[in-house]
Enzyme design. Structure first.
Site, short mmCIF file in Angstrom:
data_model
loop_
_atom_site.label_atom_id
_atom_site.label_comp_id
_atom_site.label_asym_id
_atom_site.label_seq_id
_atom_site.Cartn_x
_atom_site.Cartn_y
_atom_site.Cartn_z
CG HIS A 50 -0.54 -0.53 2.46
ND1 HIS A 50 0.59 -0.09 3.11
CD2 HIS A 50 -1.07 -1.50 3.25
CE1 HIS A 50 0.72 -0.75 4.25
NE2 HIS A 50 -0.27 -1.61 4.35
CG ASP B 237 -4.97 -2.63 2.91
OD1 ASP B 237 -5.11 -3.67 3.59
OD2 ASP B 237 -4.48 -1.58 3.37
CG HIS C 105 -13.29 -2.42 10.41
ND1 HIS C 105 -12.53 -3.09 11.35
CD2 HIS C 105 -12.40 -1.72 9.65
CE1 HIS C 105 -11.25 -2.82 11.17
NE2 HIS C 105 -11.15 -1.99 10.15
#
Length: 431
Positions: free
Chosen positions: A235, A308, A312
């Site tokens: 990243h 990535d 959540h």
């Protein structure tokens, strides 16, 4: 629903031809899960998929995802993560080790491989570099590699010390293994929430300076040069990081790099919305950084585009910006963002997209030849590069909804995927 079909023919497609560097009209015949023939007007008494002029390309690979299992299945599971991957056009993903417990033993690697063995999507575990990701003791890399780990990373954290990183690179070199590097000096980033700069000052949010990433990029490029170990920088988000990687490659240091769609699609200006879905690590950077990342993709400095994907639960993200965890869901929007932000403006060619999302990840991870050649195992993504669609997080296959692109019109959409002798599509029926 996936369909088990060892024998299948894709008709009327535009096939990616690596030697030609582009797409050519043709059909693709698969038998026993392997490519049997490529050509025009093929016929066979097998299941048929008429792709109606869509692109057929080697199955996309996302080499940086967080699937949360074991330990945080309320956020995502291997099964829901695989479903999100299929919807995004990926036939292979690599899951990072910051699970509970950490992927730091062969037993946990074997658990993930066994749980996912019947999926269309191939899930490759990435083992931790250090036990518990604590930076104190190397894992038994050889054992994890034998069990199926394709790389090693303490992702979520950097390997804490230069000495430990040196040992990791030396040991991984003996195994021919890859170290995937999360570059963050936590002494500069801990307790901070977005990119440090004019926007963070205006908003009154403690900022993470760009050097927090760049210090570790510099350290570990030097260590890769010193040890000869293979280093992959995850990243990448800043201009100086891109410049250092470019120079490292010029010097012949064994370094590769990836960036993520949000790091070329958004800047820190977006955080004025205080949308916690924009809170990512590394943080969204400045327009100058975004321009440098795009140039790094264009000129080959950055080898890979990875999502990535960091799911959540709603209750974790629906809080104040400072209190929210870092991360966004990424697999289901990656292709659309690539075509909207990179292909349509002329930054990347279709060939470069295939290289950065399929060919290069396979080479870096030593996954074998993924090109369309007779005898190769079949991994196929069917993609319409011109299809426009609007992001609706409530239609996601992922368990999670923490996506900042809700309502965006994207262009380029996966229509279906084939892998491990299975076909999945909500767009095209098998006849």
């Amino acid at each position: 629903m996936t369909q088990f079909v060892q024998d299948i023919i894709f008709k009327n497609g535009l096939l990616y031809d690596e030697s030609a560097g582009g797409f050519v009209p043709g059909d693709l015949l698969i038998k026993n899960g392997k490519i049997k023939a490529i050509g025009q007007n093929l016929s066979a008494s097998v299941a048929a998929v008429d792709v109606r002029g869509a692109w057929l390309l080697p199955g996309l690979i996302d080499m940086h995802v967080h699937l949360r299992e074991p330990g945080q299945e309320y956020k995502e599971t291997l099964e829901t993560g695989a479903a999100a991957a299929m919807a995004g056009g990926f036939t292979t993903v690599c899951c990072m080790p910051n699970t509970i417990p950490v992927i730091d033993t062969s037993g946990i690697v074997e658990f993930i491989k066994k749980r996912s063995q019947n999926f269309l999507v191939t899930i490759h575990p990435v083992g931790a570099v250090t036990k518990g990701r604590k930076g104190e003791e190397l894992v038994e890399m050889a054992d994890l590699q034998r069990a199926g780990a394709v790389a090693f990373s303490d992702d979520g954290d950097s390997v804490k010390t230069a000495e430990m990183m040196r040992r990791a690179l030396e040991y991984s070199k003996m195994l021919g293994a890859l170290i995937i590097d999360h570059c963050e000096d936590v002494s500069l980033s801990e307790g901070k929430h977005m990119n440090e700069g004019l926007v963070s000052t205006r908003l009154g949010i403690y900022g993470i300076p760009h050097v927090a990433e760049e210090i570790i990029v510099a350290r570990d490029i030097l260590l890769a040069a010193f040890t000869g170990g293979r280093l992959h920088l995850a990243h990448v988000s800043t201009k100086a990081s891109v410049e250092m990687i470019r120079e490292a490659k010029r010097r012949g240091i064994p370094v590769t790099a990836e960036t993520c769609p949000h790091h070329f699609s958004l800047t820190d200006e977006a955080v004025v919305l205080f949308d916690s879905n924009l809170k990512v690590n590394p943080p969204l950077r400045t327009a100058e950084d975004v321009a440098a990342v795009k140039e790094g993709l264009r000129d080959g400095t950055i080898d890979v585009i990875a999502s990535d994907h960091a799911p959540h639960a709603p209750q974790e993200k629906e809080v104040e910006f400072d209190a929210a965890p870092f991360g966004l869901t990424g697999m289901e929007t990656a292709v659309g963002l690539v075509f909207r932000e990179l292909v349509q403006p002329g930054i990347l060619t279709p060939r470069q997209v295939v290289e950065k999302m399929a060919i290069n990840p396979a080479k870096i991870l030593n996954l074998g030849d993924r090109s369309f050649k007779a005898g190769n195992k079949a991994h196929v993504t069917v993609l319409n590069p011109a299809q426009k669609w609007v992001v609706d997080v409530f239609q996601f296959k992922s368990k999670a909804r923490n996506c900042p692109f809700q309502g965006w019109e994207l262009v380029g959409k996966s229509l279906g995927v084939y892998g491990n002798s299975q076909w999945w599509s909500e767009e095209i029926a098998v006849s």
